[in-house]
Motif scaffolding. Sequence first.
Motif, PDB file in Angstrom:
ATOM      1  N   THR A  47      92.693  54.277 -80.993  1.00  0.00           N
ATOM      2  CA  THR A  47      92.436  52.860 -80.750  1.00  0.00           C
ATOM      3  C   THR A  47      91.442  52.536 -82.120  1.00  0.00           C
ATOM      4  O   THR A  47      90.980  53.331 -82.724  1.00  0.00           O
ATOM      5  CB  THR A  47      91.613  52.523 -79.841  1.00  0.00           C
ATOM      6  OG1 THR A  47      90.396  53.363 -79.717  1.00  0.00           O
ATOM      7  CG2 THR A  47      92.388  53.147 -78.485  1.00  0.00           C
ATOM      8  N   ALA A  48      91.295  51.422 -82.306  1.00  0.00           N
ATOM      9  CA  ALA A  48      90.076  50.925 -83.344  1.00  0.00           C
ATOM     10  C   ALA A  48      88.733  51.776 -83.168  1.00  0.00           C
ATOM     11  O   ALA A  48      88.255  52.201 -84.006  1.00  0.00           O
ATOM     12  CB  ALA A  48      90.006  49.542 -83.205  1.00  0.00           C
ATOM     13  N   ALA A  49      88.665  51.896 -82.043  1.00  0.00           N
ATOM     14  CA  ALA A  49      87.066  52.592 -81.624  1.00  0.00           C
ATOM     15  C   ALA A  49      87.252  54.014 -82.268  1.00  0.00           C
ATOM     16  O   ALA A  49      86.291  54.750 -82.516  1.00  0.00           O
ATOM     17  CB  ALA A  49      86.719  52.738 -80.325  1.00  0.00           C
ATOM     18  N   ASP A  50      88.185  54.607 -82.217  1.00  0.00           N
ATOM     19  CA  ASP A  50      88.374  55.981 -82.554  1.00  0.00           C
ATOM     20  C   ASP A  50      88.125  56.263 -84.132  1.00  0.00           C
ATOM     21  O   ASP A  50      87.844  57.255 -84.526  1.00  0.00           O
ATOM     22  CB  ASP A  50      90.087  56.705 -82.547  1.00  0.00           C
ATOM     23  CG  ASP A  50      90.342  56.737 -80.862  1.00  0.00           C
ATOM     24  OD1 ASP A  50      89.451  57.239 -80.223  1.00  0.00           O
ATOM     25  OD2 ASP A  50      91.371  56.383 -80.375  1.00  0.00           O
ATOM     26  N   LEU A  51      88.405  55.198 -84.884  1.00  0.00           N
ATOM     27  CA  LEU A  51      88.225  55.059 -86.260  1.00  0.00           C
ATOM     28  C   LEU A  51      86.669  55.274 -86.674  1.00  0.00           C
ATOM     29  O   LEU A  51      86.616  55.272 -87.884  1.00  0.00           O
ATOM     30  CB  LEU A  51      88.844  53.902 -87.069  1.00  0.00           C
ATOM     31  CG  LEU A  51      90.521  54.058 -87.483  1.00  0.00           C
ATOM     32  CD1 LEU A  51      90.556  55.118 -88.605  1.00  0.00           C
ATOM     33  CD2 LEU A  51      91.077  54.635 -86.318  1.00  0.00           C
ATOM     34  N   HIS A 103      86.097  53.148 -93.369  1.00  0.00           N
ATOM     35  CA  HIS A 103      85.698  54.460 -93.080  1.00  0.00           C
ATOM     36  C   HIS A 103      85.037  55.388 -94.195  1.00  0.00           C
ATOM     37  O   HIS A 103      85.500  55.048 -95.195  1.00  0.00           O
ATOM     38  CB  HIS A 103      87.076  55.269 -92.465  1.00  0.00           C
ATOM     39  CG  HIS A 103      86.717  56.684 -91.553  1.00  0.00           C
ATOM     40  ND1 HIS A 103      86.119  57.718 -92.160  1.00  0.00           N
ATOM     41  CD2 HIS A 103      86.315  56.904 -90.528  1.00  0.00           C
ATOM     42  CE1 HIS A 103      85.835  58.777 -91.462  1.00  0.00           C
ATOM     43  NE2 HIS A 103      85.960  58.075 -90.007  1.00  0.00           N
ATOM     44  N   PRO A 104      84.118  56.055 -93.893  1.00  0.00           N
ATOM     45  CA  PRO A 104      82.959  56.769 -94.821  1.00  0.00           C
ATOM     46  C   PRO A 104      83.998  57.918 -95.555  1.00  0.00           C
ATOM     47  O   PRO A 104      83.849  58.253 -96.479  1.00  0.00           O
ATOM     48  CB  PRO A 104      82.256  57.397 -94.133  1.00  0.00           C
ATOM     49  CG  PRO A 104      82.430  57.136 -92.612  1.00  0.00           C
ATOM     50  CD  PRO A 104      83.287  56.189 -92.410  1.00  0.00           C
ATOM     51  N   SER A 105      85.374  58.212 -94.987  1.00  0.00           N
ATOM     52  CA  SER A 105      85.872  59.308 -95.569  1.00  0.00           C
ATOM     53  C   SER A 105      86.992  58.682 -96.268  1.00  0.00           C
ATOM     54  O   SER A 105      87.884  59.515 -96.838  1.00  0.00           O
ATOM     55  CB  SER A 105      86.599  60.345 -94.285  1.00  0.00           C
ATOM     56  OG  SER A 105      85.500  60.996 -93.925  1.00  0.00           O
ATOM     57  N   LEU A 106      87.076  57.520 -96.412  1.00  0.00           N
ATOM     58  CA  LEU A 106      88.149  56.733 -97.329  1.00  0.00           C
ATOM     59  C   LEU A 106      88.152  57.425 -98.757  1.00  0.00           C
ATOM     60  O   LEU A 106      87.015  57.269 -99.381  1.00  0.00           O
ATOM     61  CB  LEU A 106      87.975  55.287 -97.126  1.00  0.00           C
ATOM     62  CG  LEU A 106      89.097  54.483 -97.886  1.00  0.00           C
ATOM     63  CD1 LEU A 106      90.282  54.385 -97.263  1.00  0.00           C
ATOM     64  CD2 LEU A 106      88.538  53.040 -98.278  1.00  0.00           C
ATOM     65  N   TYR A 107      89.180  57.664 -99.354  1.00  0.00           N
ATOM     66  CA  TYR A 107      89.316  58.266-100.842  1.00  0.00           C
ATOM     67  C   TYR A 107      89.672  56.900-101.414  1.00  0.00           C
ATOM     68  O   TYR A 107      90.229  56.180-101.073  1.00  0.00           O
ATOM     69  CB  TYR A 107      90.128  59.427-100.827  1.00  0.00           C
ATOM     70  CG  TYR A 107      91.638  59.427-100.284  1.00  0.00           C
ATOM     71  CD1 TYR A 107      92.633  59.336-101.196  1.00  0.00           C
ATOM     72  CD2 TYR A 107      91.709  59.709 -98.919  1.00  0.00           C
ATOM     73  CE1 TYR A 107      93.958  59.018-100.781  1.00  0.00           C
ATOM     74  CE2 TYR A 107      93.014  59.449 -98.381  1.00  0.00           C
ATOM     75  CZ  TYR A 107      94.216  59.098 -99.457  1.00  0.00           C
ATOM     76  OH  TYR A 107      95.374  59.328 -99.261  1.00  0.00           O
ATOM     77  N   PRO A 108      89.143  57.278-102.899  1.00  0.00           N
ATOM     78  CA  PRO A 108      89.462  56.061-103.716  1.00  0.00           C
ATOM     79  C   PRO A 108      91.004  55.517-103.926  1.00  0.00           C
ATOM     80  O   PRO A 108      91.420  54.290-103.844  1.00  0.00           O
ATOM     81  CB  PRO A 108      88.960  56.553-105.101  1.00  0.00           C
ATOM     82  CG  PRO A 108      88.082  57.495-104.705  1.00  0.00           C
ATOM     83  CD  PRO A 108      88.653  58.306-103.345  1.00  0.00           C
ATOM     84  N   ALA A 109      91.936  56.377-103.946  1.00  0.00           N
ATOM     85  CA  ALA A 109      93.365  56.151-104.078  1.00  0.00           C
ATOM     86  C   ALA A 109      93.698  55.464-102.815  1.00  0.00           C
ATOM     87  O   ALA A 109      94.580  54.474-103.098  1.00  0.00           O
ATOM     88  CB  ALA A 109      94.242  57.315-104.225  1.00  0.00           C
ATOM     89  N   LEU A 110      93.498  55.993-101.554  1.00  0.00           N
ATOM     90  CA  LEU A 110      93.852  55.112-100.356  1.00  0.00           C
ATOM     91  C   LEU A 110      93.269  53.771-100.333  1.00  0.00           C
ATOM     92  O   LEU A 110      93.691  52.760-100.010  1.00  0.00           O
ATOM     93  CB  LEU A 110      93.416  55.993 -99.270  1.00  0.00           C
ATOM     94  CG  LEU A 110      93.943  55.274 -97.860  1.00  0.00           C
ATOM     95  CD1 LEU A 110      95.474  55.098 -97.707  1.00  0.00           C
ATOM     96  CD2 LEU A 110      93.724  56.223 -96.609  1.00  0.00           C
ATOM     97  N   GLY A 111      91.961  53.616-100.693  1.00  0.00           N
ATOM     98  CA  GLY A 111      91.117  52.261-101.028  1.00  0.00           C
ATOM     99  C   GLY A 111      91.966  51.306-101.636  1.00  0.00           C
ATOM    100  O   GLY A 111      92.142  50.329-101.480  1.00  0.00           O
ATOM    101  N   GLN A 112      92.062  51.688-102.747  1.00  0.00           N
ATOM    102  CA  GLN A 112      93.050  50.933-103.801  1.00  0.00           C
ATOM    103  C   GLN A 112      94.245  50.572-102.986  1.00  0.00           C
ATOM    104  O   GLN A 112      94.530  49.384-103.423  1.00  0.00           O
ATOM    105  CB  GLN A 112      93.225  51.671-105.188  1.00  0.00           C
ATOM    106  CG  GLN A 112      92.009  51.777-106.058  1.00  0.00           C
ATOM    107  CD  GLN A 112      92.309  52.900-106.992  1.00  0.00           C
ATOM    108  OE1 GLN A 112      93.153  53.498-107.245  1.00  0.00           O
ATOM    109  NE2 GLN A 112      91.007  52.822-107.995  1.00  0.00           N
TER     110      GLN A 112
END
Length: 66
Positions: A10-14, A41-50
């Motif tokens: 769920t969204a809460a799990d994120l 999310h704090p673990s978002l990596y740059p390529a996924l963010g882009q």
Amino acid sequence: MSTIDPSQLTAADLSNPALSAQDLADITAARPDLRPYVATHPSLYPALGQWLGGEGGGSPHAPGSL
């Protein structure tokens, strides 16, 4: 390999800071509805963010999820 089942999240799990970059890639690929939560999310990596900021709606696979 991820041990999470994106179909059960769920969204809460994120809000779990222990989710890994690979978990986020798997979630993004499997659950387009959760992409806005993955994007903050704090673990978002740059390529996924882009990817989320640009192509996120057009391709079924997130970078690193193949």
